[in-house]
Design a protein around this motif. Structure first.
Motif, mmCIF file in Angstrom:
data_model
loop_
_atom_site.group_PDB
_atom_site.id
_atom_site.type_symbol
_atom_site.label_atom_id
_atom_site.label_comp_id
_atom_site.label_asym_id
_atom_site.label_seq_id
_atom_site.Cartn_x
_atom_site.Cartn_y
_atom_site.Cartn_z
ATOM 1 N N ALA A 21 0.491 4.440 0.483
ATOM 2 C CA ALA A 21 0.364 5.438 1.553
ATOM 3 C C ALA A 21 1.071 4.947 2.811
ATOM 4 N N ARG A 50 -7.638 -2.671 -0.087
ATOM 5 C CA ARG A 50 -6.408 -1.895 -0.193
ATOM 6 C C ARG A 50 -6.668 -0.413 0.012
ATOM 7 N N GLY A 55 -7.740 0.279 3.614
ATOM 8 C CA GLY A 55 -6.587 0.213 4.516
ATOM 9 C C GLY A 55 -5.769 1.490 4.463
ATOM 10 N N GLN A 56 -5.512 1.961 3.243
ATOM 11 C CA GLN A 56 -4.683 3.173 3.133
ATOM 12 C C GLN A 56 -5.379 4.375 3.715
ATOM 13 N N LEU A 65 0.855 -1.184 0.000
ATOM 14 C CA LEU A 65 0.000 0.000 0.000
ATOM 15 C C LEU A 65 0.891 1.235 0.000
ATOM 16 N N MET A 99 4.568 6.618 4.479
ATOM 17 C CA MET A 99 4.593 7.157 5.841
ATOM 18 C C MET A 99 5.639 6.439 6.691
ATOM 19 N N ALA A 157 -5.197 4.195 7.442
ATOM 20 C CA ALA A 157 -3.865 4.492 7.967
ATOM 21 C C ALA A 157 -3.594 5.986 7.934
ATOM 22 N N VAL A 158 -3.886 6.611 6.773
ATOM 23 C CA VAL A 158 -3.643 8.048 6.655
ATOM 24 C C VAL A 158 -4.486 8.806 7.664
#
Lengths: 466, 411
Positions: free
Chosen positions: A291, B22, B25-26, A289, A295, B29-30
Motif C-alpha cells: 500500500a 506490516r 502500518g499499511q 508494504l 501510493m 498509511a492508507v
C-alpha cells in the motif's frame, strides 16, 4: 611509493597548431571556416557589451534587480544576512577541509588543505558576476547598493575569519558544523525576524545536538539514558524557545521579498523543505508494504509527469480553496508549497537511486549483527546512500534555481520579473530589452555554473574515494 | 530446528509481530492519506459551493469568449471547423493540445539535430570545434529556459533585426513568383500543403500503405536472418511509402495542393503556406537549443562510455574509421544514450508550457487565459494536467518499447 612523473611533451606553438587545428584536411577546413565566424561573433559581442549596449537600464536599477521592492529602510537586514551567510559558508568550508584532512591522516595519506582562494577560484563565474555588479555600482551616480565595496570587503574578511574554523581541535569538529547551521538559521531570520514562531529550526538543530552529546555515561540502564538524553534535548529547546519569546522582534516575511534575493531564497527554502518529504517518498517507494509503495509511486510518477507550471497554477488557483475558509496564504507561500511538492518527487527519485546503488551486503551485514530495521536504516544505509547522492542533489538544486524563474509567469516579482518593473519606467519603455535580459541571464548563469562545477567536483571526489 | 522446538517458540506479542505490524502500518498509511485527502477535498467542495463556483464540466461546451492569438482562421484539427470566440471551450483545448504538440515536435527535431552535432563536436580533435561546443553547452545549460525563450521572443524575433510584416523579406523559388520563405517580426511563412478536397480516402489508403510497408520491413528482416541476403529494409520501406503516397494521392482524386505564403493585398497579413508566429518560433528555437545542450552532453558521455577496447578491437579487425563508428562504437553508445535522451524529449515537451511567456497559444497559456475569463479553475487545471500526463505516458511508453528493443538481452 615513488613514481616518476610522466614525461611532458613540450609542443612548439607551430606543432600545437598543426596537431590541434590542422590534423587532417577535414579539421583544417573546419578551422578555416570557423575562424572568421568566431571573429565576427566576437566583434559583435564586444560591440554589444562595451560600445553599443545601453546598460543604463541595468545600472540605474541595480538595487531593484538585487532586492526588488524590498523596504529600503530595512536594507541593513539584507547586508547582515549576506555577512551571516558568508560567515556560515566560511565556517563550513574550514570545517570541511579539516574533516577531509582528518580522514586523510587516519588513512595515512598525504593531504594538502584546500585554501579559501582555491574555492573562490572554482566559483569564478560568481566573482565575474560580482565584478559586473561592482562595475555598475561604481559608475552609477544615482547610488546603487549602499557602499558595495565596503560590503564585499566585509564579506571577504568574514569569510577568512570563518575559515579559521579549521583550527578547531578535532573533537570540536561537530561544533563547527553546528556553528554553520546556526549562522545559516540566524542569517535567514535576520530578515524574516526573530519572532515567537521562529524558534523551530534552531530549536530542532540544538535539540538534536543536545540529544546526541548529552553526558549520560554514568547511568547504567539503557532506558534511563534515553530519558536523560530527552530531558537534555527538551531543556535546550525550552531555553531557545524562551530566548525567542523574549526577543520577539518581527522582521520582513517572504511575501515582501523580491528580486534576486527572492529567487535565491525561494529555491533554497523549497529544496530544504522538499528533502524530508522526498526521503520519505523514496523509502516509501522502496518499502515492502504494497500500500505504501503504490501510493508513493503514484505520487512520484504523477508529479514527474506534469510541468512545474501546472503545479504553480494549482497553488495559485486551487490551493486556497483546499484549506478551511479564512486561511489566507500569500502568493509566495503558495508558490513555495507548489515548488516543494514538485521537487520532493525528484528528490525521491534521486534518493532512491542512492539506495539502490548501495550493495545489498550492507543491509545483510546489519541484519547479521541483529540490528533492528530502523537502526540498519539510520546507521548503515542512509549515511552511505545520502552521501552518494550529494552531487545529484546539487544538480536538483540547480534545476530548482532555474525553475524558480517560472514564478515570473504567476506574477511574483523574482529576478526575471524585475525586468517588467524596469520596463514600466518612463525612461526604459521598450528600450534596452536585450540588455536587461542579458544581465538577468548572466546572473542566473553565474550561480548555476558555479554550482554545476561544484557538483562535478563532488562527483569526481566521491568516485575516487569509493 | 526440529518440529518440537519450533512449536515451543512462542509467537512474539502482537506489537512486535512483524506480520501484524506490516498490516497495521499499511492500514495507518492508507488511513492518513485518505483522511488528509478527504479533508482537502471537502474543504474544496465547501469553499467552491460557498462562492458559487460550478464543480461540473458543463463549461466545456459553453463559448470560449476570447480569440486565440494567431488563430484567426486556424483549423480545429481534426474537425473541419475554424476557431472563433463563439467556439466551445473544448475546441480551445483541442487547439491548445495541437499547438503543444507542434512546439514539442519541432523542438525535439531541432534539439536532436543540434544536440548530436554538439555532442560529437565536443569530442572533436579540432581544438577550436571542441572549445566552441563546450562554450555552447556551458552557456545554454546554465540559463533558465524561460530566460532563453523570452530572449528569443523579444530580443530576437520581435524587437530584433527582422522587418515589420508589411516589408517582409521574401525568398522566392528561382524562376517563379512563389515565396519559399517569408520573414518578418510577426511570423515566418514556409510552403505548406492545403486541403482542397475530401481526404478520407487518402488517409485510409495511407494507413494501408503503412501497414504494408511495415510488413515488408519485417519480411526483409526475416530474409536477412534466414539466408543472410542483404536486407536493405530502410530502402524498401521508403520506396513502398513513396509509391504508396503517390498512389493514395491519385486514387483519392488529388485532395491536396501546395500552398505558398504571400502578403495579402493590404499588406497587413500573410495568406497561405505554413505560418509560424513569433511565439512558436521563439519557443521552439529556445527550447530546441536549451535541450540540445543537455542532449549534447548525453551523446558525449555515451560515446566516452564505450570501452576503449572496443575501438581497439575494431582496429585489430582492420575496420576503417567510418566502419569503426558505424558498426562498433555507435550501436553500443546508442544503448546508453537513448533512455536519457528520451527523458530530455519529455522535459522539452513539459517545458513547452512556458509558451505563455511569449503568448504562444499552447494548452497552458490557453488554460490561463480561460481561467482569467471566468472558467472554473479546478476543472480547467485538471484537464491541463491530464493532457500533460498523457503526453508523458505516451513518451515513456515509447521509451520502454525502444529500451526493450535495444537493451542487451542477458543470457
Amino acid at each position: 611509493m615513488t613514481t616518476a612523473a610522466p614525461p611532458v611533451n613540450q609542443l612548439t606553438p607551430l606543432e600545437w597548431v598543426r596537431k590541434n587545428l590542422f590534423k587532417n584536411w577535414w579539421s583544417g577546413v573546419l578551422t578555416i571556416l570557423l575562424i572568421p565566424l568566431i571573429l565576427v561573433l566576437g566583434y559583435r559581442a564586444f560591440l554589444f557589451f562595451f560600445v553599443n549596449g545601453q546598460w543604463e537600464a541595468v545600472q540605474r536599477n541595480l538595487t531593484l534587480f538585487m532586492i526588488g521592492t524590498f523596504d529600503r529602510e530595512m536594507e541593513w537586514r539584507i547586508y547582515s544576512q549576506i555577512l551571516l551567510f558568508v560567515l556560515a559558508f566560511g565556517i563550513g568550508l574550514g570545517t570541511n577541509s579539516a574533516a577531509v584532512q582528518d580522514r586523510a591522516e587516519d588513512a595515512g595519506l598525504p593531504y594538502e588543505r584546500s585554501s579559501v582562494l582555491a574555492t573562490v577560484g572554482r566559483m569564478w563565474s560568481l566573482v565575474v558576476f560580482l565584478g559586473i555588479l561592482l562595475w555598475f555600482a561604481s559608475t552609477d551616480d544615482v547610488g546603487g547598493l549602499l557602499n558595495p565595496f565596503l560590503l564585499i570587503g566585509a564579506a571577504v574578511a568574514v569569510l577568512l575569519v570563518g575559515f579559521q574554523a579549521f583550527r578547531f581541535p578535532r573533537r570540536l569538529r561537530s561544533a563547527g558544523w553546528l556553528l554553520t547551521a546556526t549562522f545559516l538559521v540566524l542569517g535567514f531570520q535576520v530578515v524574516s525576524g526573530f519572532d515567537v514562531g521562529g524558534w523551530l529550526p534552531l530549536g530542532l538543530t540544538y535539540g538534536i545536538a543536545a540529544y546526541m552529546v548529552a553526558p549520560v555515561g554514568r547511568f547504567e540502564a539503557g532506558w534511563l539514558r534515553i530519558v536523560m538524553r530527552l530531558v537534555a534535548a527538551v531543556a535546550v529547546v525550552a531555553v531557545i524557545r524562551t530566548i525567542y519569546a523574549l526577543v520577539d522582534s518581527p522582521g520582513i516575511g517572504w511575501d515582501e521579498w523580491s528580486g534576486l534575493h527572492l529567487t535565491l531564497m525561494v529555491s533554497a527554502i523549497a529544496i530544504v523543505l522538499a528533502f524530508p518529504l522526498g526521503l520519505l517518498l523514496a523509502l516509501g517507494r522502496r518499502s515492502t508494504l504494497p500500500a505504501v509503495r503504490i501510493m508513493s509511486t503514484m505520487y512520484i510518477e504523477v508529479i514527474r509527469g506534469v510541468p512545474l507550471i501546472t503545479l504553480l497554477f494549482m497553488g495559485q488557483f486551487i490551493l486556497g480553496f483546499m484549506l478551511p475558509a479564512g486561511t489566507d496564504l500569500s502568493a509566495v507561500s503558495r508558490a513555495i508549497a507548489a515548488m516543494t511538492l514538485f521537487t520532493a518527487a525528484y528528490v525521491a527519485e534521486i534518493v532512491r537511486g542512492g539506495l539502490q546503488a548501495l550493495p545489498r551486503g550492507q543491509t545483510e551485514a546489519g541484519q547479521a549483527l541483529g540490528l533492528a530495521p530502523p537502526t540498519i536504516m539510520n546507521r548503515i544505509v542512509l549515511p552511505q546512500a545520502l552521501r552518494a547522492v550529494i552531487p545529484a542533489m546539487v544538480g536538483q538544486f540547480i534545476s530548482l534555481f532555474k525553475d524558480s524563474s517560472l514564478l515570473f509567469i504567476i506574477s511574483i516579482v523574482e529576478f526575471l520579473r524585475v525586468r517588467s518593473l524596469v520596463h514600466t519606467q518612463p525612461d526604459f519603455r521598450a528600450v534596452s530589452i536585450a540588455e536587461t535580459l542579458v544581465f538577468v541571464a548572466i546572473g542566473y548563469w553565474a550561480f548555476a555554473f558555479a554550482m554545476s562545477r561544484e557538483s562535478q567536483r563532488l562527483e569526481r571526489r566521491l568516485r575516487v574515494t569509493r | 530446528m526440529t518440529e518440537t522446538q519450533t512449536r515451543e517458540l512462542a509467537r512474539p506479542p502482537f506489537w512486535r509481530d512483524i506480520r501484524v505490524l506490516r498490516i497495521v502500518g499499511q492500514v495507518l498509511a492508507v488511513l492518513v492519506v485518505f483522511l488528509v485527502g478527504r479533508w482537502l477535498f471537502s474543504n474544496l467542495i465547501d469553499n467552491l459551493n460557498r462562492v458559487n463556483i460550478s464543480t461540473s464540466f458543463d463549461f466545456l461546451s459553453g463559448p470560449t469568449n476570447f480569440q486565440i492569438p494567431f488563430c484567426g482562421e486556424c483549423w480545429v484539427i481534426p474537425f473541419q471547423s475554424r476557431f472563433n470566440p463563439r467556439s466551445p471551450v473544448w475546441e480551445m483545448t483541442v487547439v491548445g493540445i495541437k499547438n503543444t504538440f507542434l512546439a514539442g515536435f519541432f523542438g525535439v527535431i531541432l534539439a536532436s539535430v543540434v544536440g548530436v552535432i554538439v555532442g560529437i563536436s565536443r569530442l572533436s580533435e579540432n581544438w577550436l570545434v571542441a572549445r566552441l561546443a563546450t562554450l555552447y553547452v556551458e552557456i545554454f545549460r546554465n540559463i533558465p529556459p524561460l530566460v532563453i525563450i523570452i530572449f528569443f521572443g523579444f530580443a530576437v524575433f520581435t524587437f530584433g533585426p527582422f522587418p515589420i510584416l508589411a516589408e517582409s523579406w521574401e525568398l522566392k523559388v528561382p524562376g517563379t513568383d512563389d515565396n519559399f520563405l517569408m520573414i518578418n517580426n510577426d511570423r515566418w511563412g514556409i510552403p505548406g500543403v492545403s486541403q482542397v478536397g475530401e481526404a478520407l480516402v487518402f488517409f485510409i489508403v495511407l494507413l494501408v500503405v503503412l501497414i504494408v510497408a511495415i510488413l515488408i520491413w519485417r519480411w526483409r528482416t526475416r530474409v536477412f536472418e534466414q539466408i543472410g541476403e542483404p536486407h536493405h529494409r530502410v530502402l524498401w520501406f521508403i520506396g513502398v511509402v513513396v509509391v504508396g503516397l503517390v498512389v493514395a494521392y491519385l486514387v483519392s482524386g488529388a485532395p491536396f495542393a501546395m500552398s505558398w505564403p504571400e502578403l495579402t493585398e493590404n499588406r497587413r497579413n500573410i495568406s497561405g503556406g505554413f505560418q509560424m508566429n513569433w511565439g512558436f518560433m521563439a519557443l521552439t528555437v529556445a527550447l530546441g537549443l536549451y535541450t540540445a545542450s543537455h542532449i549534447g552532453e548525453i551523446i558525449r558521455g555515451s560515446i566516452l562510455a564505450v570501452d576503449h577496447g572496443q575501438s581497439e578491437a575494431a582496429n585489430a579487425l582492420a575496420l576503417n574509421a567510418f566502419q569503426r563508428y558505424r558498426f562498433v562504437v555507435l550501436p553500443q553508445s546508442m544503448r546508453i544514450a537513448v533512455p536519457p535522451t528520451i527523458n530530455q524529449y519529455l522535459n522539452l515537451v513539459k517545458n513547452t508550457s512556458l509558451g505563455t511567456a511569449v503568448s504562444y497559444a499552447e494548452i497552458t497559456a490557453l488554460t490561463k487565459t480561460s481561467i482569467g475569463n471566468g472558467r472554473p479553475a479546478v476543472q480547467s487545471i485538471i484537464i491541463m494536467m491530464a493532457v500533460y500526463l498523457s503526453f508523458s505516458l505516451i513518451i515513456s511508453l515509447i521509451l520502454n518499447i525502444i529500451n526493450r528493443r535495444i537493451q542487451l538481452v542477458a543470457r
